[in-house]
Scaffold this motif. Sequence first.
Motif, PDB file in Angstrom:
ATOM      1  N   GLU A 150      81.101  11.923  65.749  1.00 47.15           N
ATOM      2  CA  GLU A 150      80.963  10.856  66.727  1.00 47.15           C
ATOM      3  C   GLU A 150      79.773  11.075  67.661  1.00 47.15           C
ATOM      4  OE1 GLU A 150      84.537  10.245  68.862  1.00 47.15           O
ATOM      5  OE2 GLU A 150      85.732   9.718  67.093  1.00 47.15           O
ATOM      6  N   GLN A 151      79.475  12.343  67.961  1.00 49.67           N
ATOM      7  CA  GLN A 151      78.404  12.629  68.923  1.00 49.67           C
ATOM      8  C   GLN A 151      77.068  12.961  68.263  1.00 49.67           C
ATOM      9  OE1 GLN A 151      81.034  15.520  71.248  1.00 49.67           O
ATOM     10  NE2 GLN A 151      79.861  14.582  72.907  1.00 49.67           N
ATOM     11  N   THR A 152      77.099  13.383  67.036  1.00 54.55           N
ATOM     12  CA  THR A 152      75.874  13.816  66.345  1.00 54.55           C
ATOM     13  C   THR A 152      75.769  13.146  64.985  1.00 54.55           C
ATOM     14  OG1 THR A 152      76.001  15.994  67.413  1.00 54.55           O
ATOM     15  CG2 THR A 152      74.572  15.800  65.477  1.00 54.55           C
ATOM     16  N   ARG A 153      74.629  12.530  64.729  1.00 48.80           N
ATOM     17  CA  ARG A 153      74.357  11.989  63.397  1.00 48.80           C
ATOM     18  C   ARG A 153      73.468  12.974  62.654  1.00 48.80           C
ATOM     19  NH1 ARG A 153      69.211   9.208  63.014  1.00 48.80           N
ATOM     20  NH2 ARG A 153      68.129   9.324  65.012  1.00 48.80           N
ATOM     21  N   VAL A 154      73.715  13.116  61.359  1.00 46.21           N
ATOM     22  CA  VAL A 154      72.962  14.064  60.546  1.00 46.21           C
ATOM     23  C   VAL A 154      72.172  13.310  59.488  1.00 46.21           C
ATOM     24  CG1 VAL A 154      73.096  16.009  58.942  1.00 46.21           C
ATOM     25  CG2 VAL A 154      74.644  15.905  60.918  1.00 46.21           C
ATOM     26  N   CYS A 155      70.890  13.604  59.402  1.00 44.63           N
ATOM     27  CA  CYS A 155      70.027  13.055  58.358  1.00 44.63           C
ATOM     28  C   CYS A 155      69.479  14.210  57.522  1.00 44.63           C
ATOM     29  CB  CYS A 155      68.863  12.271  58.955  1.00 44.63           C
ATOM     30  SG  CYS A 155      69.343  10.804  59.901  1.00 44.63           S
ATOM     31  N   ILE A 156      69.565  14.083  56.218  1.00 46.26           N
ATOM     32  CA  ILE A 156      69.026  15.067  55.283  1.00 46.26           C
ATOM     33  C   ILE A 156      67.834  14.444  54.558  1.00 46.26           C
ATOM     34  CG2 ILE A 156      69.502  16.506  53.266  1.00 46.26           C
ATOM     35  CD1 ILE A 156      71.263  17.317  55.549  1.00 46.26           C
ATOM     36  N   ILE A 157      66.704  15.149  54.527  1.00 43.06           N
ATOM     37  CA  ILE A 157      65.546  14.670  53.772  1.00 43.06           C
ATOM     38  C   ILE A 157      65.358  15.558  52.551  1.00 43.06           C
ATOM     39  CG2 ILE A 157      63.094  14.113  53.800  1.00 43.06           C
ATOM     40  CD1 ILE A 157      63.206  13.823  56.790  1.00 43.06           C
ATOM     41  N   ARG A 158      65.559  14.985  51.372  1.00 39.86           N
ATOM     42  CA  ARG A 158      65.290  15.707  50.119  1.00 39.86           C
ATOM     43  C   ARG A 158      63.811  15.544  49.786  1.00 39.86           C
ATOM     44  NH1 ARG A 158      70.763  13.505  47.093  1.00 39.86           N
ATOM     45  NH2 ARG A 158      72.211  14.913  48.173  1.00 39.86           N
ATOM     46  N   ILE A 159      63.056  16.596  50.060  1.00 38.32           N
ATOM     47  CA  ILE A 159      61.603  16.539  50.018  1.00 38.32           C
ATOM     48  C   ILE A 159      61.083  16.813  48.613  1.00 38.32           C
ATOM     49  CG2 ILE A 159      59.492  17.527  50.976  1.00 38.32           C
ATOM     50  CD1 ILE A 159      61.139  18.282  53.472  1.00 38.32           C
ATOM     51  N   GLY A 160      60.112  16.003  48.188  1.00 40.31           N
ATOM     52  CA  GLY A 160      59.463  16.205  46.912  1.00 40.31           C
ATOM     53  C   GLY A 160      58.226  17.067  47.052  1.00 40.31           C
ATOM     54  N   LEU A 161      57.311  16.957  46.091  1.00 33.01           N
ATOM     55  CA  LEU A 161      56.046  17.686  46.115  1.00 33.01           C
ATOM     56  C   LEU A 161      55.165  17.115  47.219  1.00 33.01           C
ATOM     57  CD1 LEU A 161      53.920  19.610  44.785  1.00 33.01           C
ATOM     58  CD2 LEU A 161      53.289  17.657  43.336  1.00 33.01           C
ATOM     59  N   VAL A 162      54.897  17.915  48.243  1.00 30.62           N
ATOM     60  CA  VAL A 162      54.119  17.442  49.391  1.00 30.62           C
ATOM     61  C   VAL A 162      52.634  17.635  49.104  1.00 30.62           C
ATOM     62  CG1 VAL A 162      53.756  17.598  51.867  1.00 30.62           C
ATOM     63  CG2 VAL A 162      56.021  18.087  50.918  1.00 30.62           C
ATOM     64  N   LEU A 163      51.888  16.543  49.181  1.00 29.07           N
ATOM     65  CA  LEU A 163      50.452  16.596  48.911  1.00 29.07           C
ATOM     66  C   LEU A 163      49.678  16.837  50.197  1.00 29.07           C
ATOM     67  CD1 LEU A 163      49.966  13.635  46.410  1.00 29.07           C
ATOM     68  CD2 LEU A 163      50.576  16.017  45.944  1.00 29.07           C
ATOM     69  N   GLY A 164      48.926  17.940  50.222  1.00 25.44           N
ATOM     70  CA  GLY A 164      48.050  18.267  51.335  1.00 25.44           C
ATOM     71  C   GLY A 164      46.970  19.197  50.820  1.00 25.44           C
ATOM     72  N   SER A 165      45.771  19.052  51.306  1.00 26.47           N
ATOM     73  CA  SER A 165      44.650  19.845  50.778  1.00 26.47           C
ATOM     74  C   SER A 165      44.595  21.253  51.345  1.00 26.47           C
ATOM     75  CB  SER A 165      43.332  19.133  51.059  1.00 26.47           C
ATOM     76  OG  SER A 165      43.152  18.949  52.455  1.00 26.47           O
ATOM     77  N   THR A 166      45.340  21.515  52.419  1.00 28.74           N
ATOM     78  CA  THR A 166      45.269  22.829  53.059  1.00 28.74           C
ATOM     79  C   THR A 166      46.562  23.623  52.950  1.00 28.74           C
ATOM     80  OG1 THR A 166      45.911  21.900  55.211  1.00 28.74           O
ATOM     81  CG2 THR A 166      43.553  22.015  54.717  1.00 28.74           C
ATOM     82  N   GLY A 167      47.524  23.122  52.204  1.00 33.60           N
ATOM     83  CA  GLY A 167      48.781  23.830  52.054  1.00 33.60           C
ATOM     84  C   GLY A 167      49.640  23.203  50.985  1.00 33.60           C
ATOM     85  N   GLY A 168      50.752  23.872  50.673  1.00 31.84           N
ATOM     86  CA  GLY A 168      51.654  23.346  49.658  1.00 31.84           C
ATOM     87  C   GLY A 168      51.121  23.566  48.251  1.00 31.84           C
ATOM     88  N   ALA A 169      51.794  22.939  47.281  1.00 34.01           N
ATOM     89  CA  ALA A 169      51.472  23.157  45.871  1.00 34.01           C
ATOM     90  C   ALA A 169      50.089  22.646  45.489  1.00 34.01           C
ATOM     91  CB  ALA A 169      52.532  22.494  44.995  1.00 34.01           C
ATOM     92  N   LEU A 170      49.675  21.515  46.068  1.00 38.45           N
ATOM     93  CA  LEU A 170      48.380  20.946  45.691  1.00 38.45           C
ATOM     94  C   LEU A 170      47.246  21.905  46.019  1.00 38.45           C
ATOM     95  CD1 LEU A 170      46.666  18.603  44.642  1.00 38.45           C
ATOM     96  CD2 LEU A 170      46.690  17.642  46.954  1.00 38.45           C
ATOM     97  N   ALA A 171      47.286  22.532  47.175  1.00 38.37           N
ATOM     98  CA  ALA A 171      46.228  23.472  47.564  1.00 38.37           C
ATOM     99  C   ALA A 171      46.120  24.624  46.572  1.00 38.37           C
ATOM    100  CB  ALA A 171      46.490  23.997  48.972  1.00 38.37           C
ATOM    101  N   LYS A 172      47.268  25.041  46.005  1.00 35.59           N
ATOM    102  CA  LYS A 172      47.248  26.123  45.026  1.00 35.59           C
ATOM    103  C   LYS A 172      46.682  25.657  43.684  1.00 35.59           C
ATOM    104  CE  LYS A 172      51.183  28.519  47.102  1.00 35.59           C
ATOM    105  NZ  LYS A 172      52.561  29.005  46.925  1.00 35.59           N
ATOM    106  N   MET A 173      46.805  24.367  43.385  1.00 30.43           N
ATOM    107  CA  MET A 173      46.302  23.831  42.130  1.00 30.43           C
ATOM    108  C   MET A 173      44.796  23.581  42.162  1.00 30.43           C
ATOM    109  SD  MET A 173      49.337  21.027  41.600  1.00 30.43           S
ATOM    110  CE  MET A 173      48.671  20.307  40.098  1.00 30.43           C
ATOM    111  N   LEU A 174      44.251  23.322  43.329  1.00 27.35           N
ATOM    112  CA  LEU A 174      42.870  22.853  43.439  1.00 27.35           C
ATOM    113  C   LEU A 174      41.811  23.794  42.868  1.00 27.35           C
ATOM    114  CD1 LEU A 174      42.883  21.100  46.932  1.00 27.35           C
ATOM    115  CD2 LEU A 174      42.695  20.020  44.684  1.00 27.35           C
ATOM    116  N   PRO A 175      41.887  25.118  43.099  1.00 28.84           N
ATOM    117  CA  PRO A 175      40.820  25.975  42.566  1.00 28.84           C
ATOM    118  C   PRO A 175      40.630  25.828  41.057  1.00 28.84           C
ATOM    119  CG  PRO A 175      42.093  27.178  44.190  1.00 28.84           C
ATOM    120  CD  PRO A 175      42.817  25.886  43.951  1.00 28.84           C
ATOM    121  N   ALA A 176      41.717  25.839  40.292  1.00 31.83           N
ATOM    122  CA  ALA A 176      41.607  25.713  38.839  1.00 31.83           C
ATOM    123  C   ALA A 176      41.073  24.345  38.437  1.00 31.83           C
ATOM    124  CB  ALA A 176      42.971  25.962  38.186  1.00 31.83           C
ATOM    125  N   PHE A 177      41.560  23.293  39.082  1.00 30.50           N
ATOM    126  CA  PHE A 177      41.118  21.938  38.737  1.00 30.50           C
ATOM    127  C   PHE A 177      39.652  21.727  39.093  1.00 30.50           C
ATOM    128  CE2 PHE A 177      45.501  21.113  37.957  1.00 30.50           C
ATOM    129  CZ  PHE A 177      45.545  19.978  37.167  1.00 30.50           C
TER     130      PHE A 177
END
Length: 301
Positions: free
Chosen positions: A157-184
């Motif tokens: 009643e006092q607190t609402r809960v939201c859950i975010i199921r996060i996918g592959l986050v695209l960013g050039s300075t972090g996350g999976a994409l940044a690790k892929m960039l050198p090879a590509f």
Amino acid sequence: MNILMTGASGFIGKQLVSALEPQHQLTILSRDPQRSAIILGAKHDYLSSLDELKDLDSFDAIINLAGEPIAEKLWSGQKKLDICQSRWNITEQLTKLIETSATPPHTFISASAVGYYGNQGQTPVDESYQVSNANLAEFTHQVCQRWEDGALKANGEQTRVCIIRIGLVLGSTGGALAKMLPAFRLGLGGPIANGEQGMSWIHQSDLVQLFAHLLNNPDCNGIYNGCAPTPVSNKVFTRTLGHTLNRPAFIPVPAFVLRVALGEMSCLLIEGQYVMPKRTLDSGFVFQYSELEGALKQLLT
């Protein structure tokens, strides 16, 4: 609002702090408050442990991003334990503090991941999908299931809960994409395994805005998929990334090579899901980057 935040020093956490700090007071949980203050700024309050708090009566909201990185090291028994406990323990501590508070925070937003759905092949799934017994043995589902359950216990009643199921986050300075960039960038990228596994992605700016959207909309409650409405196959993703970088992307990585090199962790690359953000869209959220090509161009060109 006075917001308690965990995981603020991570790739997404740092961006979220920057987005929230102009309008809100942040209290940040960190194992190394001095280092975090250098990274995030001295204007925030810092805690080294939740044990410093008797209750959460002074907070309006909680944003929970804490968790050991899942793809930085091979999944030894100890690594898997660290992945689980770093998510479960803090989340369950926060829920207990909410339960013991006389005037608890009105909003609790906790991260999860699309790994909750397990390997779904070509079948699209949204937030209404009920996980079958076949998925229950998958490590990613086990991690996310208890992670989410720990947060959802605080819903009331006092607190609402939201859950975010996060996918592959695209960013050039972090996350999976940044690790892929050198090879590509060297022209050495290409599809993984058969290339048909789903990749449910989201631009970093859209994910930050989704957290803000759920924070500021009191009607939002429950599960929301944090991924763009246009998931793609790994084959399409690698082709689009190569095209954006003006580099070839046709060198395949066989599944057996990844299994030998990465062990159980190879499932993060070989398997996947086509996840649709139905409830996210229904809540009124508008994606700024709904197409992969536009998202990659904004980040890389």
